[in-house]
Design a protein around this motif. Sequence first.
Motif, PDB file in Angstrom:
ATOM      1  N   ASN A   1       0.818  -1.222   0.000  1.00  0.00           N
ATOM      2  CA  ASN A   1       0.000   0.000   0.000  1.00  0.00           C
ATOM      3  C   ASN A   1       0.847   1.266   0.000  1.00  0.00           C
ATOM      4  N   PHE A   2       2.111   1.139   0.422  1.00  0.00           N
ATOM      5  CA  PHE A   2       3.004   2.303   0.448  1.00  0.00           C
ATOM      6  C   PHE A   2       3.875   2.386  -0.805  1.00  0.00           C
ATOM      7  N   VAL A   3       3.597   1.537  -1.777  1.00  0.00           N
ATOM      8  CA  VAL A   3       4.310   1.478  -3.052  1.00  0.00           C
ATOM      9  C   VAL A   3       5.754   1.038  -2.808  1.00  0.00           C
ATOM     10  N   GLY A   4       6.726   1.952  -2.870  1.00  0.00           N
ATOM     11  CA  GLY A   4       8.118   1.563  -2.766  1.00  0.00           C
ATOM     12  C   GLY A   4       8.535   1.166  -1.366  1.00  0.00           C
ATOM     13  N   ARG A   5       9.297   0.097  -1.252  1.00  0.00           N
ATOM     14  CA  ARG A   5       9.949  -0.341  -0.013  1.00  0.00           C
ATOM     15  C   ARG A   5      10.945  -1.425  -0.413  1.00  0.00           C
ATOM     16  N   ILE A   6      11.802  -1.822   0.500  1.00  0.00           N
ATOM     17  CA  ILE A   6      12.851  -2.793   0.200  1.00  0.00           C
ATOM     18  C   ILE A   6      12.621  -4.010   1.086  1.00  0.00           C
ATOM     19  N   PRO A   7      11.946  -5.051   0.575  1.00  0.00           N
ATOM     20  CA  PRO A   7      11.656  -6.234   1.393  1.00  0.00           C
ATOM     21  C   PRO A   7      12.934  -6.912   1.882  1.00  0.00           C
ATOM     22  N   PHE A   8      12.784  -7.795   2.853  1.00  0.00           N
ATOM     23  CA  PHE A   8      13.939  -8.442   3.479  1.00  0.00           C
ATOM     24  C   PHE A   8      14.796  -9.177   2.444  1.00  0.00           C
ATOM     25  N   ASP A   9      14.169  -9.867   1.492  1.00  0.00           N
ATOM     26  CA  ASP A   9      14.944 -10.579   0.481  1.00  0.00           C
ATOM     27  C   ASP A   9      15.854  -9.618  -0.291  1.00  0.00           C
ATOM     28  N   GLN A  10      15.341  -8.452  -0.629  1.00  0.00           N
ATOM     29  CA  GLN A  10      16.155  -7.477  -1.357  1.00  0.00           C
ATOM     30  C   GLN A  10      17.233  -6.889  -0.450  1.00  0.00           C
ATOM     31  N   GLN A  11      16.930  -6.714   0.826  1.00  0.00           N
ATOM     32  CA  GLN A  11      17.940  -6.228   1.762  1.00  0.00           C
ATOM     33  C   GLN A  11      19.122  -7.201   1.822  1.00  0.00           C
ATOM     34  N   ILE A  12      18.825  -8.489   1.807  1.00  0.00           N
ATOM     35  CA  ILE A  12      19.891  -9.488   1.812  1.00  0.00           C
ATOM     36  C   ILE A  12      20.705  -9.391   0.521  1.00  0.00           C
ATOM     37  N   HIS A  13      20.014  -9.196  -0.596  1.00  0.00           N
ATOM     38  CA  HIS A  13      20.721  -9.023  -1.870  1.00  0.00           C
ATOM     39  C   HIS A  13      21.637  -7.801  -1.811  1.00  0.00           C
ATOM     40  N   ASN A  14      21.175  -6.726  -1.173  1.00  0.00           N
ATOM     41  CA  ASN A  14      22.005  -5.529  -1.036  1.00  0.00           C
ATOM     42  C   ASN A  14      23.239  -5.811  -0.171  1.00  0.00           C
ATOM     43  N   PHE A  15      23.066  -6.658   0.833  1.00  0.00           N
ATOM     44  CA  PHE A  15      24.226  -7.045   1.643  1.00  0.00           C
ATOM     45  C   PHE A  15      25.258  -7.784   0.798  1.00  0.00           C
ATOM     46  N   GLU A  16      24.802  -8.623  -0.124  1.00  0.00           N
ATOM     47  CA  GLU A  16      25.733  -9.301  -1.026  1.00  0.00           C
ATOM     48  C   GLU A  16      26.555  -8.289  -1.824  1.00  0.00           C
ATOM     49  N   ALA A  17      25.901  -7.205  -2.260  1.00  0.00           N
ATOM     50  CA  ALA A  17      26.627  -6.166  -2.988  1.00  0.00           C
ATOM     51  C   ALA A  17      27.676  -5.507  -2.095  1.00  0.00           C
TER      52      ALA A  17
ATOM     53  N   GLN B   1      15.532 -17.041   5.272  1.00  0.00           N
ATOM     54  CA  GLN B   1      16.251 -15.785   5.038  1.00  0.00           C
ATOM     55  C   GLN B   1      17.459 -15.653   5.962  1.00  0.00           C
ATOM     56  N   LEU B   2      17.284 -15.999   7.221  1.00  0.00           N
ATOM     57  CA  LEU B   2      18.406 -15.931   8.162  1.00  0.00           C
ATOM     58  C   LEU B   2      19.478 -16.962   7.814  1.00  0.00           C
ATOM     59  N   THR B   3      19.054 -18.119   7.338  1.00  0.00           N
ATOM     60  CA  THR B   3      20.020 -19.123   6.901  1.00  0.00           C
ATOM     61  C   THR B   3      20.808 -18.606   5.701  1.00  0.00           C
ATOM     62  N   ARG B   4      20.153 -17.852   4.859  1.00  0.00           N
ATOM     63  CA  ARG B   4      20.852 -17.242   3.716  1.00  0.00           C
ATOM     64  C   ARG B   4      21.938 -16.284   4.197  1.00  0.00           C
TER      65      ARG B   4
ATOM     66  N   TYR C   1      23.455 -16.480   7.037  1.00  0.00           N
ATOM     67  CA  TYR C   1      24.498 -17.375   7.580  1.00  0.00           C
ATOM     68  C   TYR C   1      25.391 -17.892   6.458  1.00  0.00           C
ATOM     69  N   ASN C   2      24.786 -18.298   5.365  1.00  0.00           N
ATOM     70  CA  ASN C   2      25.557 -18.842   4.251  1.00  0.00           C
ATOM     71  C   ASN C   2      26.427 -17.774   3.587  1.00  0.00           C
ATOM     72  N   LEU C   3      26.082 -16.506   3.796  1.00  0.00           N
ATOM     73  CA  LEU C   3      26.897 -15.403   3.283  1.00  0.00           C
ATOM     74  C   LEU C   3      28.012 -15.020   4.254  1.00  0.00           C
ATOM     75  N   GLY C   4      28.102 -15.711   5.378  1.00  0.00           N
ATOM     76  CA  GLY C   4      29.219 -15.506   6.286  1.00  0.00           C
ATOM     77  C   GLY C   4      28.866 -15.000   7.665  1.00  0.00           C
TER      78      GLY C   4
ATOM     79  N   GLN D   1      21.410 -24.793  17.091  1.00  0.00           N
ATOM     80  CA  GLN D   1      21.752 -26.217  17.150  1.00  0.00           C
ATOM     81  C   GLN D   1      22.184 -26.765  15.793  1.00  0.00           C
ATOM     82  N   ASN D   2      21.610 -26.219  14.719  1.00  0.00           N
ATOM     83  CA  ASN D   2      21.786 -26.839  13.407  1.00  0.00           C
ATOM     84  C   ASN D   2      22.815 -26.166  12.507  1.00  0.00           C
ATOM     85  N   LEU D   3      23.171 -24.915  12.791  1.00  0.00           N
ATOM     86  CA  LEU D   3      24.133 -24.208  11.946  1.00  0.00           C
ATOM     87  C   LEU D   3      25.469 -24.124  12.682  1.00  0.00           C
TER      88      LEU D   3
END
Length: 386
Positions: free
Chosen positions: A147-163, A227-230, A232-235, A286-288
Amino acid sequence: MAFHFRQLCFSSALLAVVIQLLHGVSSQLVVVEEPISAPPPPLVDLNGGPGYGIVPALFIFGDSLIDNGNNNNIPSFAKANYFPYGIDFNGGPTGRFCNGLTMVDGIAQLLGLPLIPAYSEATGDQVLRGVNYASAAAGILPDTGGNFVGRIPFDQQIHNFEATLDQIAGKSGGAVAVADSVARSLFFIGMGSNDYLNNYLMPNFPTRNQFNSQQFGDHLVQQYTNQLTRLYNLGGRKFVVAGLGRMGCIPSILAQGNDGKCSEEVNQLVVPFNTNVKTMITNLNQNLPDAKFIYLDIAQMLEDIVANQAAYGFTTMDKGCCGIGKNRGQITCLPFETPCANRDQYVFWDAFHPTEKVNLIMAKKAFAGDRTVAYPINIQELASLS
């Protein structure tokens, strides 16, 4: 009390129209400046060393509670880069949804780091000390906040961290040095509130017809775990995950009722999410291998503030310091609106967000608090782990 969800959608739609009309005026008249402060400490030594922060960097993911400017230059109704936002921030409005500092600003200072720059503004060697990727209206789910049009969802925030990792690799002396620095850095994640306020509770979203409260909490945390596991996999290895507060007590929700009381319906709605997040953190630990996740009980922090309001110096718990309508929560803080003068006596700055004073109280609790607010250890203990 009876809570009418349809009224919430009306308030958000009205807010969007008003902000759209006024933001053009404010963006022309308000100069958004970088905070003016003492010179920052030296760049964090990737190998550690005396006189530096106790962690190399702080990477922040979240929504408007900790956004510090990432929405400023995207087409979004969810913006706070105009006065009186930032009225108590040295330098004026920056995009923080607060009168001053946010909770993560306080945590950064306690860690011995400078204020962490927004991803949209971070340049040069700033990225070595951390980046803030948070975005107002963002959620765990990609459709949240539409409803607010533009925003940066968590998945995209993770992609930005990769950059950002690519940027760091070009500055820090190779993949091994980057991996070590990232593993010792802190990752702060505060997501989920918009998945309720700007998704599940919105009549124009199908979510409530698809899930009951328990099912929705399960659905969110299943996505959250991936998403959190992702990350983790990025370091990432040291994670701070914030739970949700009592959202039925924010001015925006209070303004929908008729008796002035918190909506227990909304408060109970988010209980499955918080319960699931605690279980998720136990499972991830426990698992990671080498993962260290901690949970911040934001609801408990706020309940302590409410229960001891006089001791903390608060007098107003149910109204925004800046806003329009019932509880100053029907329309949130508008450009050039005159806020309350006694801001340190208010828990809420606007219809949704706490004041700087509350943010800094919660930062201290998160950093050095006991097991009732930080589990299984607090941020100070997490940062100090090898």
